[in-house]
Design a protein around this motif. Structure first.
Motif, PDB file in Angstrom:
ATOM      1  N   ARG A 148       0.818  -1.217   0.000  1.00 46.63           N
ATOM      2  CA  ARG A 148       0.000   0.000   0.000  1.00 46.63           C
ATOM      3  C   ARG A 148       0.852   1.268   0.000  1.00 46.63           C
ATOM      4  O   ARG A 148       0.323   2.363   0.088  1.00 46.63           O
ATOM      5  CB  ARG A 148      -0.915   0.029   1.237  1.00 46.63           C
ATOM      6  N   GLN A 155      -7.483   6.095  -0.865  1.00 43.16           N
ATOM      7  CA  GLN A 155      -7.608   4.750  -1.442  1.00 43.16           C
ATOM      8  C   GLN A 155      -7.440   3.667  -0.373  1.00 43.16           C
ATOM      9  O   GLN A 155      -7.459   2.482  -0.694  1.00 43.16           O
ATOM     10  CB  GLN A 155      -6.531   4.556  -2.523  1.00 43.16           C
ATOM     11  N   SER A 157      -8.374   1.919   3.570  1.00 40.62           N
ATOM     12  CA  SER A 157      -9.428   1.802   4.578  1.00 40.62           C
ATOM     13  C   SER A 157      -9.003   2.582   5.820  1.00 40.62           C
ATOM     14  O   SER A 157      -7.837   2.957   5.967  1.00 40.62           O
ATOM     15  CB  SER A 157      -9.636   0.336   4.941  1.00 40.62           C
ATOM     16  N   GLY A 158      -9.963   2.821   6.712  1.00 42.91           N
ATOM     17  CA  GLY A 158      -9.653   3.554   7.940  1.00 42.91           C
ATOM     18  C   GLY A 158      -8.539   2.901   8.739  1.00 42.91           C
ATOM     19  O   GLY A 158      -7.634   3.561   9.238  1.00 42.91           O
ATOM     20  N   GLN A 160      -6.181   0.923   7.616  1.00 44.16           N
ATOM     21  CA  GLN A 160      -4.904   1.097   6.920  1.00 44.16           C
ATOM     22  C   GLN A 160      -4.379   2.514   7.104  1.00 44.16           C
ATOM     23  O   GLN A 160      -3.191   2.726   7.340  1.00 44.16           O
ATOM     24  CB  GLN A 160      -5.082   0.787   5.427  1.00 44.16           C
ATOM     25  N   GLN A 161      -5.290   3.478   7.025  1.00 44.04           N
ATOM     26  CA  GLN A 161      -4.869   4.870   7.212  1.00 44.04           C
ATOM     27  C   GLN A 161      -4.247   5.062   8.594  1.00 44.04           C
ATOM     28  O   GLN A 161      -3.230   5.719   8.751  1.00 44.04           O
ATOM     29  CB  GLN A 161      -6.053   5.823   7.065  1.00 44.04           C
ATOM     30  N   LEU A 186     -13.115   3.854  13.981  1.00 38.83           N
ATOM     31  CA  LEU A 186     -13.071   2.631  13.169  1.00 38.83           C
ATOM     32  C   LEU A 186     -14.150   1.640  13.589  1.00 38.83           C
ATOM     33  O   LEU A 186     -14.537   1.584  14.763  1.00 38.83           O
ATOM     34  CB  LEU A 186     -11.705   1.963  13.332  1.00 38.83           C
ATOM     35  N   LEU A 190     -11.934  -3.209  11.733  1.00 43.59           N
ATOM     36  CA  LEU A 190     -10.732  -2.416  11.495  1.00 43.59           C
ATOM     37  C   LEU A 190     -10.028  -2.095  12.808  1.00 43.59           C
ATOM     38  O   LEU A 190      -8.807  -1.958  12.855  1.00 43.59           O
ATOM     39  CB  LEU A 190     -11.094  -1.126  10.763  1.00 43.59           C
TER      40      LEU A 190
END
Lengths: 259, 280
Positions: A148, A155, A157-158, A160-161, A186, A190
């Motif tokens: 990523r 682009q 997900s929460g 991942q952010q 989240l 997540l």
């Protein structure tokens, strides 16, 4: 010697006192959880530690160095605040990634800007930036985000952010990493992936302060727990503050979480 | 030369002047607008320290009253509760006033208010004619004087409009972005240039496109001080010029120039908008 020593910290907004006589210490490699209901002052405390708010009283010391002392005007100068902030890292509830940069650029931006201040930056520019990028990729890999790195925040997900945000904070090598309700924005699925990352940091003995509403998680990862209510520390100690609270107020708060 | 060719060549000349004013205004007002924007957002309060002290006095009196202490006035006499309360209120009011005195912001906002609150046409007349009355010689009497006067006024006028758009753009970027930069140890200017600026640009492109298109058409106002732009050139054929007089169509035909040019401007700004769609 403690990594962090907070003494009699006070903060008020106009007439409401948000922090009252907050004192605690944190040892190297320990994880501290701060729990309490909304509006109890947990977030304000973290913001004071990161110099996003200026306390009205008390002192903050890191590794024995007094970073802030309300009684000593010399420590309140704005010019030094940037350097002092670098002792702390902060992961926000709302991630606050920079939307115009990729995940990797989000991680490397601040280290690159800081490196420009090194005296030998001009002659070693290439090596320095290559090293920063390599470390950025390493950090993202540790967060499980290898594939990523070149994605933009929108682009991702929460979860991942938030993991990118954790990598971004780690890239500055803070003495103390602070989390301000890192999973509140989240959904449960997540939340799990972010908590796993924080847990792995705790296992590596990263010095951390975690403001959270995840009681089970706080109990498992924390060496120390602080329960706050209405700007006061009501109870502090080991994880038993959660499993076996002494104070009535703490018991009442925890009982609202059920079993 | 045929009538059509004569008219077109005259209108072309006029339109070159229109474009000149448009481009110079754009190049000047975009950065000047940023300066005015920073001015109106400036928080420098030279009397802030005194203000804070006053507020602290007020709070101290209130606290003392709450604690039930007796208070003495400057002359040593005991103050009644009412008198002390009034004193506390007065101190905090004066303190807030001193704290709110931000001269740079006040001046910038005053300029924006005056410029946006009066017609550009009037401003052009003032900037072109008043110096001649006040000064011993007219500073605009050089060959390109009308262009220079127009450009100065257009730049100031549009900078004021742009400054408000910028302000909205900057304030529209979430505070969290700045805070994220701060906790990562970035300086104020690094945060502005590396974090805020591009997000602000993305936000301001649509309202700026509106202003830019208005600017293309507003250049025609410079005719009021006889700047020979395209409408002036078209109107000349009505009044009499190039051996023609009473010709109506050249004046209306100038609309085609505006229309085509604004088409090009809209297209370019639309492309910029799409270019910035890579992030959200």
């Amino acid at each position: 010697m403690s990594v962090l020593e907070v003494k009699n910290l006070e903060k008020h907004f106009d007439k409401t006192k948000v922090l009252n006589d907050i004192s605690f210490t944190l040892e190297q490699g320990q994880a501290l959880s701060i729990i309490g209901s909304s509006g109890s002052g947990k977030t304000t405390l973290l913001r004071c530690l990161n110099f996003l708010e200026t306390p009205d009283g008390g002192s903050i010391s890191v590794n024995g160095e007094v970073l802030f002392d309300a009684a000593d005007p010399a420590t309140r100068r704005d010019a030094d605040v940037r350097r002092k902030r670098l002792h702390f890292g902060l992961v926000f509830q709302s991630f606050n990634l920079f939307p115009q940069y990729t995940a990797l650029q989000n991680v490397t931006l601040a280290p690159e800007l800081l490196a420009k201040e090194q005296p030998d930056y001009k002659s070693k520019k290439k090596e320095i930036n290559a090293a920063i990028e390599a470390e950025g990729r390493e950090l993202l890999a540790a967060m499980g985000l290898t594939d990523r790195a070149l994605h933009y925040p929108h682009q991702l997900s929460g979860g991942q952010q938030q993991r990118v945000a954790i990598a971004r904070a780690l890239a500055m090598h803070p003495d103390i990493l602070c989390f301000d309700e890192p999973t509140s924005a989240l959904d449960p699925e997540l939340t799990g992936e972010v908590l796993r990352v924080i847990r792995s940091l705790a296992e590596k003995h990263t010095t951390m302060i975690i403001v959270t509403h995840e009681m089970g998680f706080a109990h498992d990862v924390s060496d120390r727990v602080i329960f706050m209510d209405e700007g006061f520390i009501v109870e502090q100690g080991g994880p038993e503050v959660i499993s076996d609270p002494k104070m009535e107020r703490t018991q009442k708060f925890l009982s609202s979480y059920g079993k | 030369m045929s009538e059509f060719a004569t008219v077109i060549s005259a209108l072309n000349e006029g339109f070159v002047e229109t474009l000149k004013l448009f481009l110079v205004t754009l190049v000047g007002s975009i950065p000047l607008g940023l300066i005015i924007c920073f001015g109106s957002m400036n928080r420098w309060a030279p009397l802030g320290a005194i203000g804070r002290r006053y507020i602290a006095y007020g709070q101290r009196i209130t606290r003392a009253l709450e604690a039930g202490e007796t208070l003495n006035g400057l002359d040593g006499a005991v103050l009644t509760t009412d008198m002390a309360l009034n004193k506390a209120k007065m101190y905090s009011f004066q303190g807030r006033l001193l704290l709110g005195f931000r001269p740079i912001s006040l001046i910038s906002r005053f300029i924006v208010w005056v410029i946006r609150g009066t017609p550009l046409m009037l401003q052009l007349l003032i900037v072109y004619y008043i110096p001649g009355f006040v000064l011993p010689t007219n500073p605009w009497s050089f060959p390109e004087g009308r262009f220079a006067a127009s450009a100065v006024m257009f730049i100031i006028n549009y900078a004021c409009y742009f400054s408000e758009i910028y302000r909205g753009g900057i304030q529209g970027v979430p505070v969290g972005q700045q805070e994220a930069g701060q906790v990562l140890g970035m300086t104020k200017s690094q945060i502005f240039f590396k974090v805020t600026l591009l997000q602000m640009i993305k936000r301001i492109v649509p309202p700026m496109a509106n202003e830019v298109i208005t600017l293309v058409k507003d250049t025609s106002l410079a005719r009021i001080i006889s700047y020979q732009e395209v409408i002036w050139a078209g109107y000349a054929f009505l009044k009499g010029s190039h051996g023609y007089s009473g010709l109506l169509w050249p004046l209306f035909f100038t609309g085609v120039y505006y229309l085509v040019f604004n088409g090009v401007v809209s297209f370019l700004l639309g492309r910029l908008e799409r270019k910035l769609e890579f992030f959200r």
